[in-house]
Scaffold this motif. Structure first.
Motif, PDB file in Angstrom:
ATOM      1  N   LYS A 176     -12.098 -31.131 -57.755  1.00  0.00           N
ATOM      2  CA  LYS A 176     -12.994 -31.327 -58.892  1.00  0.00           C
ATOM      3  C   LYS A 176     -14.359 -30.716 -58.635  1.00  0.00           C
ATOM      4  O   LYS A 176     -15.125 -30.496 -59.560  1.00  0.00           O
ATOM      5  CB  LYS A 176     -13.167 -32.823 -59.184  1.00  0.00           C
ATOM      6  CG  LYS A 176     -11.915 -33.486 -59.723  1.00  0.00           C
ATOM      7  CD  LYS A 176     -12.203 -34.941 -60.025  1.00  0.00           C
ATOM      8  CE  LYS A 176     -10.980 -35.653 -60.584  1.00  0.00           C
ATOM      9  NZ  LYS A 176     -11.257 -37.072 -60.874  1.00  0.00           N
ATOM     10  N   ASN A 177     -14.673 -30.472 -57.362  1.00  0.00           N
ATOM     11  CA  ASN A 177     -15.996 -29.966 -57.016  1.00  0.00           C
ATOM     12  C   ASN A 177     -16.005 -28.463 -56.764  1.00  0.00           C
ATOM     13  O   ASN A 177     -16.934 -27.768 -57.158  1.00  0.00           O
ATOM     14  CB  ASN A 177     -16.505 -30.665 -55.749  1.00  0.00           C
ATOM     15  CG  ASN A 177     -16.639 -32.152 -55.942  1.00  0.00           C
ATOM     16  OD1 ASN A 177     -17.481 -32.591 -56.704  1.00  0.00           O
ATOM     17  ND2 ASN A 177     -15.797 -32.928 -55.295  1.00  0.00           N
ATOM     18  N   LEU A 178     -14.981 -27.961 -56.083  1.00  0.00           N
ATOM     19  CA  LEU A 178     -14.958 -26.561 -55.688  1.00  0.00           C
ATOM     20  C   LEU A 178     -13.574 -25.970 -55.897  1.00  0.00           C
ATOM     21  O   LEU A 178     -12.574 -26.604 -55.581  1.00  0.00           O
ATOM     22  CB  LEU A 178     -15.308 -26.429 -54.195  1.00  0.00           C
ATOM     23  CG  LEU A 178     -16.727 -26.804 -53.787  1.00  0.00           C
ATOM     24  CD1 LEU A 178     -16.811 -26.853 -52.283  1.00  0.00           C
ATOM     25  CD2 LEU A 178     -17.723 -25.805 -54.330  1.00  0.00           C
ATOM     26  N   ARG A 179     -13.522 -24.780 -56.403  1.00  0.00           N
ATOM     27  CA  ARG A 179     -12.267 -24.048 -56.448  1.00  0.00           C
ATOM     28  C   ARG A 179     -12.534 -22.603 -56.065  1.00  0.00           C
ATOM     29  O   ARG A 179     -13.519 -22.019 -56.487  1.00  0.00           O
ATOM     30  CB  ARG A 179     -11.646 -24.111 -57.855  1.00  0.00           C
ATOM     31  CG  ARG A 179     -11.135 -25.519 -58.169  1.00  0.00           C
ATOM     32  CD  ARG A 179     -10.360 -25.561 -59.454  1.00  0.00           C
ATOM     33  NE  ARG A 179      -9.928 -26.925 -59.721  1.00  0.00           N
ATOM     34  CZ  ARG A 179      -9.300 -27.287 -60.823  1.00  0.00           C
ATOM     35  NH1 ARG A 179      -9.028 -26.410 -61.753  1.00  0.00           N
ATOM     36  NH2 ARG A 179      -8.935 -28.539 -61.000  1.00  0.00           N
ATOM     37  N   ALA A 180     -11.660 -22.066 -55.253  1.00  0.00           N
ATOM     38  CA  ALA A 180     -11.888 -20.722 -54.742  1.00  0.00           C
ATOM     39  C   ALA A 180     -12.023 -19.732 -55.882  1.00  0.00           C
ATOM     40  O   ALA A 180     -11.123 -19.570 -56.690  1.00  0.00           O
ATOM     41  CB  ALA A 180     -10.727 -20.307 -53.842  1.00  0.00           C
ATOM     42  N   GLY A 181     -13.191 -19.104 -55.946  1.00  0.00           N
ATOM     43  CA  GLY A 181     -13.412 -18.042 -56.908  1.00  0.00           C
ATOM     44  C   GLY A 181     -13.537 -18.492 -58.346  1.00  0.00           C
ATOM     45  O   GLY A 181     -13.552 -17.678 -59.258  1.00  0.00           O
TER      46      GLY A 181
ATOM     47  N   TYR B 268     -14.745 -21.672 -39.173  1.00  0.00           N
ATOM     48  CA  TYR B 268     -14.383 -21.066 -40.459  1.00  0.00           C
ATOM     49  C   TYR B 268     -13.171 -21.778 -41.047  1.00  0.00           C
ATOM     50  O   TYR B 268     -13.163 -22.165 -42.222  1.00  0.00           O
ATOM     51  CB  TYR B 268     -14.097 -19.585 -40.273  1.00  0.00           C
ATOM     52  CG  TYR B 268     -13.560 -18.897 -41.512  1.00  0.00           C
ATOM     53  CD1 TYR B 268     -14.415 -18.480 -42.528  1.00  0.00           C
ATOM     54  CD2 TYR B 268     -12.194 -18.665 -41.656  1.00  0.00           C
ATOM     55  CE1 TYR B 268     -13.924 -17.852 -43.658  1.00  0.00           C
ATOM     56  CE2 TYR B 268     -11.690 -18.041 -42.784  1.00  0.00           C
ATOM     57  CZ  TYR B 268     -12.561 -17.634 -43.785  1.00  0.00           C
ATOM     58  OH  TYR B 268     -12.066 -17.026 -44.908  1.00  0.00           O
ATOM     59  N   ASP B 269     -12.153 -21.986 -40.233  1.00  0.00           N
ATOM     60  CA  ASP B 269     -10.914 -22.603 -40.714  1.00  0.00           C
ATOM     61  C   ASP B 269     -11.160 -24.052 -41.149  1.00  0.00           C
ATOM     62  O   ASP B 269     -10.611 -24.512 -42.155  1.00  0.00           O
ATOM     63  CB  ASP B 269      -9.838 -22.561 -39.617  1.00  0.00           C
ATOM     64  CG  ASP B 269      -9.375 -21.137 -39.321  1.00  0.00           C
ATOM     65  OD1 ASP B 269      -9.542 -20.270 -40.205  1.00  0.00           O
ATOM     66  OD2 ASP B 269      -8.864 -20.900 -38.201  1.00  0.00           O
ATOM     67  N   GLY B 270     -11.989 -24.778 -40.376  1.00  0.00           N
ATOM     68  CA  GLY B 270     -12.265 -26.175 -40.710  1.00  0.00           C
ATOM     69  C   GLY B 270     -13.020 -26.331 -42.013  1.00  0.00           C
ATOM     70  O   GLY B 270     -12.723 -27.209 -42.832  1.00  0.00           O
ATOM     71  N   ILE B 271     -14.013 -25.466 -42.229  1.00  0.00           N
ATOM     72  CA  ILE B 271     -14.797 -25.526 -43.464  1.00  0.00           C
ATOM     73  C   ILE B 271     -13.932 -25.138 -44.655  1.00  0.00           C
ATOM     74  O   ILE B 271     -13.959 -25.795 -45.708  1.00  0.00           O
ATOM     75  CB  ILE B 271     -16.030 -24.608 -43.365  1.00  0.00           C
ATOM     76  CG1 ILE B 271     -16.973 -25.120 -42.277  1.00  0.00           C
ATOM     77  CG2 ILE B 271     -16.764 -24.534 -44.700  1.00  0.00           C
ATOM     78  CD1 ILE B 271     -18.065 -24.149 -41.909  1.00  0.00           C
ATOM     79  N   LYS B 272     -13.154 -24.086 -44.500  1.00  0.00           N
ATOM     80  CA  LYS B 272     -12.267 -23.650 -45.585  1.00  0.00           C
ATOM     81  C   LYS B 272     -11.257 -24.748 -45.924  1.00  0.00           C
ATOM     82  O   LYS B 272     -10.973 -24.998 -47.103  1.00  0.00           O
ATOM     83  CB  LYS B 272     -11.547 -22.364 -45.177  1.00  0.00           C
ATOM     84  CG  LYS B 272     -10.670 -21.774 -46.286  1.00  0.00           C
ATOM     85  CD  LYS B 272     -10.134 -20.410 -45.902  1.00  0.00           C
ATOM     86  CE  LYS B 272      -9.134 -20.499 -44.779  1.00  0.00           C
ATOM     87  NZ  LYS B 272      -8.473 -19.198 -44.507  1.00  0.00           N
ATOM     88  N   LYS B 273     -10.728 -25.415 -44.900  1.00  0.00           N
ATOM     89  CA  LYS B 273      -9.755 -26.486 -45.110  1.00  0.00           C
ATOM     90  C   LYS B 273     -10.379 -27.619 -45.918  1.00  0.00           C
ATOM     91  O   LYS B 273      -9.757 -28.176 -46.827  1.00  0.00           O
ATOM     92  CB  LYS B 273      -9.264 -27.007 -43.754  1.00  0.00           C
ATOM     93  CG  LYS B 273      -8.247 -28.131 -43.856  1.00  0.00           C
ATOM     94  CD  LYS B 273      -7.822 -28.587 -42.465  1.00  0.00           C
ATOM     95  CE  LYS B 273      -6.830 -29.755 -42.562  1.00  0.00           C
ATOM     96  NZ  LYS B 273      -6.428 -30.230 -41.217  1.00  0.00           N
ATOM     97  N   TYR B 274     -11.629 -27.961 -45.609  1.00  0.00           N
ATOM     98  CA  TYR B 274     -12.294 -29.049 -46.344  1.00  0.00           C
ATOM     99  C   TYR B 274     -12.487 -28.678 -47.814  1.00  0.00           C
ATOM    100  O   TYR B 274     -12.193 -29.473 -48.709  1.00  0.00           O
ATOM    101  CB  TYR B 274     -13.652 -29.378 -45.713  1.00  0.00           C
ATOM    102  CG  TYR B 274     -14.396 -30.451 -46.468  1.00  0.00           C
ATOM    103  CD1 TYR B 274     -14.130 -31.798 -46.257  1.00  0.00           C
ATOM    104  CD2 TYR B 274     -15.360 -30.111 -47.424  1.00  0.00           C
ATOM    105  CE1 TYR B 274     -14.784 -32.785 -46.968  1.00  0.00           C
ATOM    106  CE2 TYR B 274     -16.026 -31.096 -48.145  1.00  0.00           C
ATOM    107  CZ  TYR B 274     -15.735 -32.426 -47.910  1.00  0.00           C
ATOM    108  OH  TYR B 274     -16.390 -33.398 -48.631  1.00  0.00           O
ATOM    109  N   PHE B 275     -12.984 -27.473 -48.062  1.00  0.00           N
ATOM    110  CA  PHE B 275     -13.226 -27.051 -49.430  1.00  0.00           C
ATOM    111  C   PHE B 275     -11.931 -26.926 -50.236  1.00  0.00           C
ATOM    112  O   PHE B 275     -11.944 -27.039 -51.460  1.00  0.00           O
ATOM    113  CB  PHE B 275     -13.967 -25.716 -49.457  1.00  0.00           C
ATOM    114  CG  PHE B 275     -15.439 -25.837 -49.142  1.00  0.00           C
ATOM    115  CD1 PHE B 275     -16.086 -27.053 -49.183  1.00  0.00           C
ATOM    116  CD2 PHE B 275     -16.181 -24.717 -48.799  1.00  0.00           C
ATOM    117  CE1 PHE B 275     -17.436 -27.159 -48.887  1.00  0.00           C
ATOM    118  CE2 PHE B 275     -17.538 -24.813 -48.505  1.00  0.00           C
ATOM    119  CZ  PHE B 275     -18.167 -26.044 -48.545  1.00  0.00           C
ATOM    120  N   ASN B 276     -10.808 -26.710 -49.540  1.00  0.00           N
ATOM    121  CA  ASN B 276      -9.527 -26.548 -50.234  1.00  0.00           C
ATOM    122  C   ASN B 276      -8.762 -27.862 -50.388  1.00  0.00           C
ATOM    123  O   ASN B 276      -7.678 -27.872 -50.964  1.00  0.00           O
ATOM    124  CB  ASN B 276      -8.639 -25.545 -49.483  1.00  0.00           C
ATOM    125  CG  ASN B 276      -9.132 -24.115 -49.648  1.00  0.00           C
ATOM    126  OD1 ASN B 276      -9.816 -23.795 -50.606  1.00  0.00           O
ATOM    127  ND2 ASN B 276      -8.790 -23.254 -48.698  1.00  0.00           N
TER     128      ASN B 276
END
Length: 574
Positions: free
Chosen positions: A190-195, A176-184
């Protein structure tokens, strides 16, 4: 889902489409803190994805929760090969379908297959556990990257996607932490922003028609026609390993090319994996045919496109036409084929500061294919980032620092080694290494004639055939120089020296003070860069020794393929 059961974090990935610009896919990352069995009970949606170790009949947590009806359905399907996807009912779970994937599997190999299966069932939501992590060193960040790339490619291939929500289920905190870290990561902002929904888009080329896009300096055009009638420098043949398909587009290409090309194909077989190999164009109107094994998925297609383009660079091929690779026996959908072509081109050009490629065509023979292809092109122009390279742009090869222009003095002459496009040179003359007919359409010579224009082509035709060591001079046409010196290409170092001395003699006769050479004989001549560099420097030295008062003050050696620069630099510095 129950908030006390799953810790969630939401990200939104947009798909861009003229008709449906607000399409998005929301991705939720869930940390499943109460164990797998409870988590499956809490997840709802249209599909759930799970992986097993050996075959679909092996029981696991999800089968315990789903119940005996799903177990029996799995048994009916029997053993499956790794990476295959089988759909069953949801049983006791609060979902319509369960997609079973025999494993171990890599997420990048199956994510598109899973998403396409969801589309076939008009699924709006899908839940995917963190499959593949730990296999061949796959990290949570690798899983996240594969997910992001897969969804982006899927949106390109499926502009009107039924999917709205993807749940990523992480059964371990570190995943969970690794995936969240990548997305953040800032590079993914430019691709993903939380919410939030992303809105950043690249500059769209409004003046291009709907069947064209531009990637760097290359124009990619979707066109309706017959690939065997193409007048480009190279066409691509998507064939079998033995390069002898008799049906479909490949069969048509070999038939039109003639028996001579079939004989050449016998010498290059078998093709394997992502190989790309060249033959002549035979009776076709192209100079080369580049043969590849027909791909069966986007990943294979991208790699094979990249290898085709490598051959184009090595031969300085400026124009190439592709069929819709993978759509026949490969089973790929047409939008997938278009997307793979674009991804392959983008990945290739991102690693080449200078490219010979100017025109790349995708030739189709059906109106429906034109319509589907134009939809993909419209989606492509609105994507914010290269889907194929996502985070890899920082690792792309660059000639900065390794390809800095370097000048050395050999007597009164300054010899400058630089990376660039020789057709952009502003010296008094440039040299074209050509054939005895002065009409070579590929390589540097082809690029020079193309840039110079019809007037120079006609002048070469009027001059006529030359001997094997011929050197002639023409007007520059559309180029920024005063002259073009056409030198018949050589395949031996001593002959390169001899021909260059003739070029220098012609420069003296016309009071030319500066002249630019390409990297002679490293393409069609197949000589090593360091040997050519030694020969070219020797020619400069011999000319200076034999000429008391020379008009020549500057000699440029223009390297197009930047990986040769260091070899030429060693020769110059000796």
């Amino acid at each position: 889902m129950e908030e006390d059961l799953l810790d969630r974090r939401r990200y939104v990935l947009s798909g861009f489409d003229d008709c449906c610009p607000s399409d998005t896919i929301s991705m939720y990352i869930h940390s499943c803190s109460h164990g797998a069995e409870h988590s499956w009970e809490a997840v709802s949606g249209d599909s759930i994805v799970v992986t097993f170790e050996e075959d679909i009949g092996v029981s696991g947590d999800i089968l315990i929760v789903a119940g005996q009806s799903v177990v029996e359905e799995c048994k009916k399907h029997g053993p499956q090969t790794f990476g295959n996807v089988v759909l069953t009912g949801g049983g006791n779970l609060n979902c319509k379908h369960i997609a079973h994937i025999p494993g171990p599997v890599k997420i990048s190999a199956v994510i598109l297959k899973v998403l396409q299966l969801c589309e076939s069932k008009q699924a709006a939501t899908v839940s995917i556990p963190t499959i593949g992590i730990g296999i061949d060193g796959c990290l949570p960040e690798d899983f996240a990257k594969a997910m992001l790339q897969g969804v982006k490619v899927h949106l390109l291939c499926t502009p009107f996607s039924s999917l709205k929500t993807i749940f990523i289920l992480a059964f371990e905190d570190r995943n969970y932490d690794g995936i969240k870290k990548y997305f953040n990561k800032p590079s993914n902002s430019k691709n993903l922003r939380a919410g939030t929904q992303i809105t950043a888009v690249p500059v769209i080329t409004h003046d291009l028609p709907p069947n064209q896009v531009k990637i760097k300096d290359a124009l990619i055009e979707l066109k309706k026609g017959n690939i065997t009638a193409e007048t480009v420098e190279a066409i691509v043949n998507s064939t079998n390993e033995d390069v002898n398909l008799k049906n479909g587009v490949s069969g048509a290409i070999l038939y039109a090319a003639g028996s001579a090309v079939e004989d050449e194909c016998a010498k290059i077989r078998p093709l394997s994996g992502n190989d790309a190999r060249l033959t002549s164009g035979g009776s076709l109107q192209c100079d080369f045919i580049i043969h590849i094994v027909g791909p069966r998925n986007i990943e294979q297609a991208v790699e094979r496109v990249k290898n085709v383009l490598k051959h184009c660079e090595s031969r300085w091929i400026t124009s190439v036409s592709f069929p819709a690779i993978g759509t026949g026996g490969g089973g790929m959908m047409f939008p997938e084929s278009v997307t793979a072509l674009l991804l392959g081109i983008k990945a290739h050009l991102s690693k080449h500061e200078f490219s010979a490629l100017k025109q790349i065509f995708l030739v189709v023979d059906q109106v429906q294919a034109m319509q589907e292809g134009q939809q993909v092109l419209r989606s492509w122009t609105r994507m914010t980032q290269d889907t194929a390279d996502d985070d890899d742009s920082s690792n792309a090869s660059s000639c900065e620092g390794d390809c800095s222009a370097t000048t050395a003095e050999i007597g009164p002459v300054k010899v400058k080694l630089l990376c660039g496009d020789i057709t952009e040179e502003k010296t008094d003359a440039i040299v074209s290494s050509t054939n005895t007919s002065l009409n070579l359409k590929s390589g540097v010579s082809g690029a020079i004639l193309n840039a110079a224009g019809k007037a120079v082509v006609d002048e070469c035709t009027n001059i006529g055939n030359q001997p094997g060591d011929g050197v002639v001079i023409t007007k520059p046409g559309n180029l920024k120089v005063k002259y073009i010196i056409h030198m018949v290409g050589q395949t031996k170092e001593k002959d390169i020296i001899s021909s260059m001395l003739k070029v220098f003699k012609m420069c003296e006769d016309h009071q030319i003070q500066s002249v630019s050479f390409p990297a002679l004989s490293t393409g069609g001549g197949k000589l090593h860069a360091v040997d050519v560099g030694n020969a070219m420097v020797t020619a400069v030295e011999e000319h200076i020794e034999s000429t008391k008062t020379s008009s020549i003050m500057d000699v440029h050696i223009v390297i197009f393929q930047t990986d040769m620069f260091q070899d030429f630099l060693k020769s110059l510095m000796k």
